[in-house]
Design an enzyme around this catalytic site. Structure first.
Site, PDB file in Angstrom:
ATOM      1  N   SER A 125       0.837  -1.206   0.000  1.00 12.13           N
ATOM      2  CA  SER A 125       0.000   0.000   0.000  1.00 12.13           C
ATOM      3  C   SER A 125       0.868   1.251   0.000  1.00 12.13           C
ATOM      4  CB  SER A 125      -0.851  -0.023   1.269  1.00 12.13           C
ATOM      5  OG  SER A 125      -1.419   1.235   1.498  1.00 12.13           O
ATOM      6  N   ALA A 126       0.322   2.308  -0.557  1.00 16.00           N
ATOM      7  CA  ALA A 126       0.989   3.614  -0.516  1.00 16.00           C
ATOM      8  C   ALA A 126       1.209   4.068   0.915  1.00 16.00           C
ATOM      9  CB  ALA A 126       0.137   4.639  -1.250  1.00 16.00           C
ATOM     10  N   TYR A 150      -2.321  -1.083  10.884  1.00 22.42           N
ATOM     11  CA  TYR A 150      -2.501  -1.644   9.530  1.00 22.42           C
ATOM     12  C   TYR A 150      -1.293  -1.304   8.661  1.00 22.42           C
ATOM     13  CZ  TYR A 150      -3.940  -1.780   4.653  1.00 22.42           C
ATOM     14  OH  TYR A 150      -3.962  -2.003   3.291  1.00 22.42           O
ATOM     15  N   LYS A 154       1.928  -3.687   6.792  1.00 22.76           N
ATOM     16  CA  LYS A 154       2.405  -3.661   5.389  1.00 22.76           C
ATOM     17  C   LYS A 154       3.927  -3.436   5.359  1.00 22.76           C
ATOM     18  CE  LYS A 154      -1.533  -4.264   3.285  1.00 22.76           C
ATOM     19  NZ  LYS A 154      -1.829  -5.594   2.755  1.00 22.76           N
ATOM     20  N   ARG A 232      -5.998  12.485  -3.400  1.00 21.39           N
ATOM     21  CA  ARG A 232      -5.547  11.099  -3.467  1.00 21.39           C
ATOM     22  C   ARG A 232      -5.430  10.669  -4.925  1.00 21.39           C
ATOM     23  NH1 ARG A 232      -4.808  12.136   0.927  1.00 21.39           N
ATOM     24  NH2 ARG A 232      -5.481  11.178   2.884  1.00 21.39           N
ATOM     25  N   ARG A 293     -10.070  14.165   9.669  1.00 15.25           N
ATOM     26  CA  ARG A 293      -9.985  12.817  10.252  1.00 15.25           C
ATOM     27  C   ARG A 293      -8.541  12.591  10.682  1.00 15.25           C
ATOM     28  NH1 ARG A 293     -11.492   7.667   6.486  1.00 15.25           N
ATOM     29  NH2 ARG A 293      -9.534   8.259   5.480  1.00 15.25           N
TER      30      ARG A 293
HETATM   31  P1  NAD Z   1     -10.841  -7.241   0.861  1.00 14.55           P
HETATM   32  O1  NAD Z   1     -11.102  -7.235   2.335  1.00 14.55           O
HETATM   33  O2  NAD Z   1     -11.995  -7.100  -0.057  1.00 14.55           O
HETATM   34  O3  NAD Z   1     -10.026  -8.575   0.463  1.00 14.55           O
HETATM   35  C1  NAD Z   1      -9.181  -9.232   1.369  1.00 14.55           C
HETATM   36  C2  NAD Z   1      -9.626 -10.687   1.386  1.00 14.55           C
HETATM   37  O4  NAD Z   1      -8.793 -11.425   2.284  1.00 14.55           O
HETATM   38  C3  NAD Z   1     -11.064 -10.858   1.878  1.00 14.55           C
HETATM   39  O5  NAD Z   1     -11.775 -11.644   0.956  1.00 14.55           O
HETATM   40  C4  NAD Z   1     -10.922 -11.558   3.221  1.00 14.55           C
HETATM   41  O6  NAD Z   1     -12.020 -12.405   3.504  1.00 14.55           O
HETATM   42  C5  NAD Z   1      -9.632 -12.316   3.011  1.00 14.55           C
HETATM   43  N1  NAD Z   1      -8.909 -12.674   4.229  1.00 14.55           N
HETATM   44  C6  NAD Z   1      -8.526 -11.873   5.262  1.00 14.55           C
HETATM   45  N2  NAD Z   1      -7.862 -12.601   6.193  1.00 14.55           N
HETATM   46  C7  NAD Z   1      -7.825 -13.870   5.726  1.00 14.55           C
HETATM   47  C8  NAD Z   1      -7.284 -15.087   6.234  1.00 14.55           C
HETATM   48  N3  NAD Z   1      -6.653 -15.140   7.416  1.00 14.55           N
HETATM   49  N4  NAD Z   1      -7.438 -16.214   5.502  1.00 14.55           N
HETATM   50  C9  NAD Z   1      -8.085 -16.187   4.314  1.00 14.55           C
HETATM   51  N5  NAD Z   1      -8.608 -15.079   3.778  1.00 14.55           N
HETATM   52  C10 NAD Z   1      -8.481 -13.924   4.490  1.00 14.55           C
HETATM   53  O7  NAD Z   1      -9.756  -6.112   0.560  1.00 14.55           O
HETATM   54  P2  NAD Z   1      -9.185  -5.581  -0.819  1.00 14.55           P
HETATM   55  O8  NAD Z   1      -9.541  -4.155  -0.930  1.00 14.55           O
HETATM   56  O9  NAD Z   1      -9.505  -6.512  -1.917  1.00 14.55           O
HETATM   57  O10 NAD Z   1      -7.636  -5.637  -0.498  1.00 14.55           O
HETATM   58  C11 NAD Z   1      -6.804  -6.717  -0.879  1.00 14.55           C
HETATM   59  C12 NAD Z   1      -5.403  -6.467  -0.348  1.00 14.55           C
HETATM   60  O11 NAD Z   1      -4.938  -5.209  -0.847  1.00 14.55           O
HETATM   61  C13 NAD Z   1      -5.338  -6.360   1.183  1.00 14.55           C
HETATM   62  O12 NAD Z   1      -4.148  -6.966   1.618  1.00 14.55           O
HETATM   63  C14 NAD Z   1      -5.288  -4.865   1.417  1.00 14.55           C
HETATM   64  O13 NAD Z   1      -4.619  -4.548   2.618  1.00 14.55           O
HETATM   65  C15 NAD Z   1      -4.491  -4.395   0.205  1.00 14.55           C
HETATM   66  N6  NAD Z   1      -4.733  -2.980  -0.126  1.00 14.55           N
HETATM   67  C16 NAD Z   1      -6.016  -2.542  -0.322  1.00 14.55           C
HETATM   68  C17 NAD Z   1      -6.238  -1.197  -0.587  1.00 14.55           C
HETATM   69  C18 NAD Z   1      -7.644  -0.675  -0.785  1.00 14.55           C
HETATM   70  O14 NAD Z   1      -7.841   0.526  -0.679  1.00 14.55           O
HETATM   71  N7  NAD Z   1      -8.636  -1.515  -1.086  1.00 14.55           N
HETATM   72  C19 NAD Z   1      -5.166  -0.295  -0.670  1.00 14.55           C
HETATM   73  C20 NAD Z   1      -3.874  -0.776  -0.478  1.00 14.55           C
HETATM   74  C21 NAD Z   1      -3.675  -2.132  -0.206  1.00 14.55           C
HETATM   75  N1  UFG Z   2     -13.090  10.856   3.297  1.00 12.37           N
HETATM   76  C1  UFG Z   2     -14.105  11.727   3.618  1.00 12.37           C
HETATM   77  N2  UFG Z   2     -15.268  11.202   4.097  1.00 12.37           N
HETATM   78  C2  UFG Z   2     -15.455   9.863   4.275  1.00 12.37           C
HETATM   79  C3  UFG Z   2     -14.406   8.990   3.952  1.00 12.37           C
HETATM   80  C4  UFG Z   2     -13.222   9.526   3.472  1.00 12.37           C
HETATM   81  O1  UFG Z   2     -13.973  12.935   3.463  1.00 12.37           O
HETATM   82  O2  UFG Z   2     -16.537   9.454   4.743  1.00 12.37           O
HETATM   83  C5  UFG Z   2     -11.832  11.420   2.760  1.00 12.37           C
HETATM   84  C6  UFG Z   2     -10.633  11.134   3.644  1.00 12.37           C
HETATM   85  O3  UFG Z   2     -10.540  12.094   4.668  1.00 12.37           O
HETATM   86  C7  UFG Z   2      -9.497  11.200   2.629  1.00 12.37           C
HETATM   87  C8  UFG Z   2     -10.147  10.711   1.318  1.00 12.37           C
HETATM   88  O4  UFG Z   2     -11.557  10.821   1.520  1.00 12.37           O
HETATM   89  O5  UFG Z   2      -9.116  12.523   2.451  1.00 12.37           O
HETATM   90  C9  UFG Z   2      -9.806   9.277   1.002  1.00 12.37           C
HETATM   91  O6  UFG Z   2     -10.080   8.465   2.144  1.00 12.37           O
HETATM   92  P1  UFG Z   2     -10.138   6.890   2.078  1.00 12.37           P
HETATM   93  O7  UFG Z   2     -10.443   6.406   3.462  1.00 12.37           O
HETATM   94  O8  UFG Z   2     -11.014   6.446   0.975  1.00 12.37           O
HETATM   95  O9  UFG Z   2      -8.659   6.490   1.648  1.00 12.37           O
HETATM   96  P2  UFG Z   2      -7.268   6.764   2.371  1.00 12.37           P
HETATM   97  O10 UFG Z   2      -6.428   7.516   1.379  1.00 12.37           O
HETATM   98  O11 UFG Z   2      -7.410   7.342   3.708  1.00 12.37           O
HETATM   99  O12 UFG Z   2      -6.744   5.275   2.620  1.00 12.37           O
HETATM  100  C10 UFG Z   2      -6.592   4.349   1.570  1.00 12.37           C
HETATM  101  C11 UFG Z   2      -6.806   2.928   2.062  1.00 12.37           C
HETATM  102  C12 UFG Z   2      -5.746   2.542   3.039  1.00 12.37           C
HETATM  103  C13 UFG Z   2      -4.389   2.788   2.470  1.00 12.37           C
HETATM  104  C14 UFG Z   2      -4.283   4.228   2.009  1.00 12.37           C
HETATM  105  C15 UFG Z   2      -2.972   4.514   1.351  1.00 12.37           C
HETATM  106  O13 UFG Z   2      -8.058   2.803   2.712  1.00 12.37           O
HETATM  107  O14 UFG Z   2      -5.843   1.150   3.274  1.00 12.37           O
HETATM  108  O15 UFG Z   2      -5.313   4.492   1.068  1.00 12.37           O
HETATM  109  O16 UFG Z   2      -2.807   3.608   0.306  1.00 12.37           O
HETATM  110  F1  UFG Z   2      -3.457   2.573   3.415  1.00 12.37           F
END
Ligand code: NAD
Ligand code: UFG
Length: 339
Positions: A125-126, A150, A154, A232, A293
């Site tokens: 993740s970023a 979290y 990472k 973002r 936040r």
């Molecule tokens: P998600 O929660 O939809 O997918 C994660 C999956 O992992 C889920 O299906 C969950 O059931 C499964 N899981 C969790 N723990 C487990 C375990 N112990 N055994 C088996 N399955 C398990 O999330 P996503 O958005 O698809 O994210 C996927 C990956 O990308 C995650 O590692 C997340 O941290 C990373 N990531 C997501 C974002 C984002 O904004 N969505 C940003 C950066 C990194």
């Molecule tokens: N925001 C609002 N209202 C809301 C939700 C979010 O104004 O109800 C704003 C936040 O303050 C932020 C922007 O929308 O300025 C984006 O917020 P997100 O929560 O959607 O995303 P973040 O950039 O905070 O975080 C995401 C992922 C994290 C990851 C991070 C950096 O959720 O897992 O990007 O990659 F770590």
């Protein structure tokens, strides 16, 4: 035909990646414990692609279950999506986050070693750039100081994977640092389906639009950005999924560790997101400005040149596509995968 194991593949990014891998001629095996997903997403992946997925319900921490999966399938590479990802929850439940996210990684690495599988792509993740680096982020910057457990999981998992690759020169490890994945597959059949109140901006916007939430609160409009709201690097989840296919093609051609930012390189503010969603979907969203936040950075966006240079990957979809596709998914599935 090569077989890719998607750990956590029933989730948001995993299900979209499964579609793109199947469409590119890979076999896909998914293991998930449905901690944050359900098997319906994979049924829909099969409908979209007309191809079968080998689906296992299991905890990725459980090595005996993993060994069964590795002995029943000849796995060529692993993509490790399995993890807990809610930033706020991780502050309240740090031990659960460290246990789940780090143990899944260790169990996968141990099982891969046992079955002589050396290729792994990790969902980073970023957030690992932390508070200290300056935007746009480039891959060679040092990992920074995170504001929550979290993010630290990472950082730690990147370190674990780097150390493992160093000790095993035949391994190929790719760390993909995602920026802000949003949107949904253009079919409207799969998308993000958060449980409970969404933490992230776009699922919240979509639930306000569909009438599940009353209004959006925009967290802070006094940041040092052009309109005062945070900026973002939002990336369409299908572009992100295609980045995984390029990374899988690449993982078989190299050894060692490679890190890639997956982002567009262009930041948008929260206000721009809301107004674009309203414009392209022809609707008004109820929203108000609230306090900042805790832990939010004013700006986060990628320099995505390296992924283009080495993987030949760049994003193709626009912010308009992201907003339209998100709304198609949410309006077709007002309660997500639940009927
Ligand atoms: P998600 O929660 O939809 O997918 C994660 C999956 O992992 C889920 O299906 C969950 O059931 C499964 N899981 C969790 N723990 C487990 C375990 N112990 N055994 C088996 N399955 C398990 O999330 P996503 O958005 O698809 O994210 C996927 C990956 O990308 C995650 O590692 C997340 O941290 C990373 N990531 C997501 C974002 C984002 O904004 N969505 C940003 C950066 C990194
Ligand atoms: N925001 C609002 N209202 C809301 C939700 C979010 O104004 O109800 C704003 C936040 O303050 C932020 C922007 O929308 O300025 C984006 O917020 P997100 O929560 O959607 O995303 P973040 O950039 O905070 O975080 C995401 C992922 C994290 C990851 C991070 C950096 O959720 O897992 O990007 O990659 F770590």
């Amino acid at each position: 035909m090569k077989t890719i194991l998607l750990a956590g593949g029933a989730g948001y990014i995993g299900s979209h990646t499964a579609v793109e891998l199947l469409n590119s001629g890979y076999n896909v095996v998914v293991v998930d414990n449905y901690a944050n997903s359900c098997p319906e997403s994979i049924k829909r992946v099969e409908k979209i692609t007309g191809k079968k997925v080998a689906l296992y319900e299991a905890d990725v921490k459980d090595k005996s279950k993993l060994e069964k999966i590795f002995s029943e399938n000849k796995i060529d590479a692993v993509i490790h999506f399995a993890g807990l990802k809610a930033v706020g929850e991780s502050v309240k439940m740090p031990v659960e986050y460290y246990r789940n996210n780090i143990d899944t990684t260790l169990s996968l690495l141990e099982t891969m070693k046992k079955f002589n599988v050396g290729n792994i792509i990790f969902s980073s993740s970023a957030t690992v750039y932390g508070e200290d680096n300056k935007v746009p982020y480039t891959e060679e910057m040092k990992r920074g100081t995170c504001t929550n457990p979290y993010g630290w999981t990472k950082v730690m998992m990147e370190q674990i994977l780097e150390d493992t690759a160093k000790a095993n020169p035949d391994m190929s490890v790719i760390l993909l640092r995602y920026f802000n994945p949003i949107g949904a597959h253009e079919s409207g059949m799969i998308g993000e389906d958060p449980q409970g109140i969404p933490n992230n901006l776009m699922p919240y916007v979509a639930q306000v639009a569909v009438g599940r939430r009353d209004h959006l609160t925009i967290y802070g409009n006094d940041y040092p950005t052009p309109d005062g709201t945070c900026r973002r690097d939002y990336i369409h989840v299908v572009d992100l999924a295609k980045g995984h296919v390029k990374a899988i093609d690449y993982v078989f051609t190299t050894k060692g560790v490679e890190i890639f930012n997956l982002g567009t390189g262009t930041p948008y503010s929260v206000t721009e997101i809301v107004t674009t969603f309203e414009r392209v979907n022809n609707m008004k969203l109820k929203y108000e400005y609230g306090p900042r936040r805790q832990g939010d950075l004013p700006e986060s966006y990628a320099n995505a040149d390296k992924a283009y240079r080495l993987l030949g990957w760049k994003t193709e979809k626009t912010l308009e596509d992201m907003c339209k596709d998100l709304w198609r998914w949410q309006s077709n599935n007002p309660n997500g995968y639940k009927k």
